[in-house]
Design a protein around this motif. Structure first.
Motif, PDB file in Angstrom:
ATOM      1  N   LEU A 157       0.953  -1.319  -0.110  1.00 20.87           N
ATOM      2  CA  LEU A 157       0.001  -0.211  -0.095  1.00 20.87           C
ATOM      3  C   LEU A 157       0.816   1.205   0.022  1.00 20.87           C
ATOM      4  O   LEU A 157       0.560   2.303  -0.717  1.00 20.87           O
ATOM      5  CB  LEU A 157      -1.120  -0.083   1.289  1.00 20.87           C
ATOM      6  N   ARG A 158       1.941   1.376   0.872  1.00 17.68           N
ATOM      7  CA  ARG A 158       2.636   2.523   1.011  1.00 17.68           C
ATOM      8  C   ARG A 158       3.482   2.818  -0.425  1.00 17.68           C
ATOM      9  O   ARG A 158       3.767   3.682  -0.856  1.00 17.68           O
ATOM     10  CB  ARG A 158       3.586   2.530   1.968  1.00 17.68           C
ATOM     11  N   GLY A 159       3.979   1.536  -0.948  1.00 14.90           N
ATOM     12  CA  GLY A 159       4.721   1.701  -2.344  1.00 14.90           C
ATOM     13  C   GLY A 159       3.553   2.057  -3.370  1.00 14.90           C
ATOM     14  O   GLY A 159       4.336   2.737  -4.141  1.00 14.90           O
ATOM     15  N   ALA A 160       2.491   1.898  -3.236  1.00 16.80           N
ATOM     16  CA  ALA A 160       1.642   2.302  -4.275  1.00 16.80           C
ATOM     17  C   ALA A 160       1.110   3.762  -3.962  1.00 16.80           C
ATOM     18  O   ALA A 160       0.268   4.285  -4.595  1.00 16.80           O
ATOM     19  CB  ALA A 160       0.303   1.448  -4.452  1.00 16.80           C
ATOM     20  N   GLY A 161       1.565   4.461  -3.034  1.00 10.68           N
ATOM     21  CA  GLY A 161       1.271   5.780  -2.508  1.00 10.68           C
ATOM     22  C   GLY A 161      -0.098   5.793  -2.049  1.00 10.68           C
ATOM     23  O   GLY A 161      -0.889   6.856  -1.841  1.00 10.68           O
ATOM     24  N   LEU A 162      -0.719   4.713  -1.158  1.00 11.69           N
ATOM     25  CA  LEU A 162      -2.061   4.710  -0.701  1.00 11.69           C
ATOM     26  C   LEU A 162      -1.892   4.594   0.927  1.00 11.69           C
ATOM     27  O   LEU A 162      -0.824   4.060   1.270  1.00 11.69           O
ATOM     28  CB  LEU A 162      -2.796   3.431  -1.076  1.00 11.69           C
ATOM     29  N   ARG A 163      -2.852   5.278   1.529  1.00 12.56           N
ATOM     30  CA  ARG A 163      -2.846   5.095   3.107  1.00 12.56           C
ATOM     31  C   ARG A 163      -3.082   3.844   3.331  1.00 12.56           C
ATOM     32  O   ARG A 163      -3.974   2.980   2.590  1.00 12.56           O
ATOM     33  CB  ARG A 163      -3.920   6.096   3.512  1.00 12.56           C
ATOM     34  N   VAL A 164      -2.535   3.492   4.396  1.00 13.55           N
ATOM     35  CA  VAL A 164      -2.869   1.957   4.926  1.00 13.55           C
ATOM     36  C   VAL A 164      -4.024   2.427   6.081  1.00 13.55           C
ATOM     37  O   VAL A 164      -3.952   2.898   6.868  1.00 13.55           O
ATOM     38  CB  VAL A 164      -1.601   1.466   5.789  1.00 13.55           C
ATOM     39  N   PRO A 188      -9.604  -0.999   6.185  1.00 14.69           N
ATOM     40  CA  PRO A 188     -10.544  -1.830   4.979  1.00 14.69           C
ATOM     41  C   PRO A 188      -9.593  -2.280   3.938  1.00 14.69           C
ATOM     42  O   PRO A 188      -9.814  -3.193   3.543  1.00 14.69           O
ATOM     43  CB  PRO A 188     -11.316  -0.891   4.609  1.00 14.69           C
ATOM     44  N   ARG A 189      -8.519  -1.533   3.716  1.00 14.56           N
ATOM     45  CA  ARG A 189      -7.553  -1.801   2.623  1.00 14.56           C
ATOM     46  C   ARG A 189      -6.904  -3.088   2.925  1.00 14.56           C
ATOM     47  O   ARG A 189      -6.629  -3.869   2.195  1.00 14.56           O
ATOM     48  CB  ARG A 189      -6.660  -0.686   2.311  1.00 14.56           C
ATOM     49  N   LEU A 190      -6.461  -3.134   4.185  1.00 14.22           N
ATOM     50  CA  LEU A 190      -5.672  -4.456   4.568  1.00 14.22           C
ATOM     51  C   LEU A 190      -6.496  -5.395   4.687  1.00 14.22           C
ATOM     52  O   LEU A 190      -6.019  -6.646   4.009  1.00 14.22           O
ATOM     53  CB  LEU A 190      -4.939  -4.020   5.956  1.00 14.22           C
ATOM     54  N   ALA A 191      -7.796  -5.476   5.179  1.00 13.43           N
ATOM     55  CA  ALA A 191      -8.762  -6.439   5.221  1.00 13.43           C
ATOM     56  C   ALA A 191      -8.913  -7.105   3.856  1.00 13.43           C
ATOM     57  O   ALA A 191      -9.103  -8.111   3.532  1.00 13.43           O
ATOM     58  CB  ALA A 191      -9.804  -6.241   5.910  1.00 13.43           C
ATOM     59  N   THR A 192      -9.281  -6.083   2.796  1.00 10.10           N
ATOM     60  CA  THR A 192      -9.568  -6.447   1.471  1.00 10.10           C
ATOM     61  C   THR A 192      -8.278  -7.380   0.860  1.00 10.10           C
ATOM     62  O   THR A 192      -8.622  -8.317   0.111  1.00 10.10           O
ATOM     63  CB  THR A 192      -9.910  -5.260   0.651  1.00 10.10           C
ATOM     64  N   ASP A 210     -15.111   0.699  -3.123  1.00 10.23           N
ATOM     65  CA  ASP A 210     -14.476   1.688  -3.505  1.00 10.23           C
ATOM     66  C   ASP A 210     -13.003   1.277  -3.220  1.00 10.23           C
ATOM     67  O   ASP A 210     -12.025   1.628  -3.895  1.00 10.23           O
ATOM     68  CB  ASP A 210     -14.450   3.061  -2.498  1.00 10.23           C
ATOM     69  N   VAL A 211     -12.748   0.559  -2.209  1.00  8.90           N
ATOM     70  CA  VAL A 211     -11.216  -0.013  -2.053  1.00  8.90           C
ATOM     71  C   VAL A 211     -10.904  -0.889  -3.085  1.00  8.90           C
ATOM     72  O   VAL A 211      -9.825  -0.891  -3.403  1.00  8.90           O
ATOM     73  CB  VAL A 211     -11.306  -0.705  -0.598  1.00  8.90           C
ATOM     74  N   LEU A 212     -11.753  -1.617  -3.628  1.00  8.38           N
ATOM     75  CA  LEU A 212     -11.602  -2.647  -4.691  1.00  8.38           C
ATOM     76  C   LEU A 212     -10.913  -1.669  -5.813  1.00  8.38           C
ATOM     77  O   LEU A 212     -10.182  -2.208  -6.576  1.00  8.38           O
ATOM     78  CB  LEU A 212     -12.694  -3.480  -5.036  1.00  8.38           C
ATOM     79  N   ALA A 215      -4.313   1.130  -8.499  1.00 13.00           N
ATOM     80  CA  ALA A 215      -2.954   1.236  -7.989  1.00 13.00           C
ATOM     81  C   ALA A 215      -2.279  -0.033  -8.411  1.00 13.00           C
ATOM     82  O   ALA A 215      -1.125  -0.433  -8.103  1.00 13.00           O
ATOM     83  CB  ALA A 215      -2.858   1.208  -6.549  1.00 13.00           C
ATOM     84  N   GLU A 216      -3.011  -1.185  -9.039  1.00 15.15           N
ATOM     85  CA  GLU A 216      -2.457  -2.577  -9.592  1.00 15.15           C
ATOM     86  C   GLU A 216      -2.025  -3.348  -8.280  1.00 15.15           C
ATOM     87  O   GLU A 216      -0.772  -4.137  -8.628  1.00 15.15           O
ATOM     88  CB  GLU A 216      -1.112  -2.197 -10.708  1.00 15.15           C
ATOM     89  N   LEU A 217      -2.523  -3.340  -7.345  1.00 15.21           N
ATOM     90  CA  LEU A 217      -2.239  -4.131  -6.244  1.00 15.21           C
ATOM     91  C   LEU A 217      -3.371  -5.566  -6.322  1.00 15.21           C
ATOM     92  O   LEU A 217      -3.088  -6.386  -6.108  1.00 15.21           O
ATOM     93  CB  LEU A 217      -2.514  -3.581  -4.906  1.00 15.21           C
TER      94      LEU A 217
END
Length: 153
Positions: A10-17, A20-24, A57-59, A65-67
């Protein structure tokens, strides 16, 4: 992949940690090829109060971000997997919808070269192989009365 790896991604993609993002990411890693509704349900079970729209929205953010990689196999809903940047393809059963990863067909990515590239610099080939999985093939060999269907040659 651990939550530490997801945090770094997430950090590498410039996204806040965020939770919901971690759980997804964790849900998609544990259940690749899940649809958005299944992912949202699992994330809500994990975190409690998070809206379906928040997970959607997270998806979208993780896919942009190509994660995550969106997998479209026709008339079915979009499915998601961790984006491994390996240009793999998919097998899909036309009967039950089972979806499996399969490595690139031959050679280096992209593994398919179009006959006419119309001036494009081709970077990725997305291929979906369609057919009948072994379970469905075995089930179709048994008639409704429980008798084995005659073999075809």
């Amino acid at each position: 992949m651990s939550s530490t790896d997801h945090t770094a991604a997430l950090r590498g993609a410039g996204l806040r940690v965020t939770a919901p993002r971690l759980a997804t990411l964790a849900v998609v890693e544990a259940h690749p090829h899940s649809d958005a509704e299944s992912i949202a349900r699992s994330v809500r079970e994990s975190l409690g109060t998070v809206s379906r729209q928040a997970v959607y929205d997270v998806l979208n953010a993780l896919s942009d971000a190509e994660l995550l990689r969106r997998v479209s196999v026709g008339g079915r809903s979009m499915q998601y997997e961790l984006h491994r940047h390996d240009n793999h393809h998919h097998l899909v059963c036309r009967e039950c919808g089972r979806l499996e990863d399969v490595p690139c067909a031959v050679g280096e990515a992209p593994c398919l070269t179009p006959h006419d590239d119309h001036g494009f610099d081709v970077e990725i080939a997305d291929v979906v192989y369609r057919g009948l999985c072994s379970d469905c093939r075995a089930a179709s060999a048994v008639s409704p009365a429980g008798h084995t269907a005659p073999a075809t040659t």
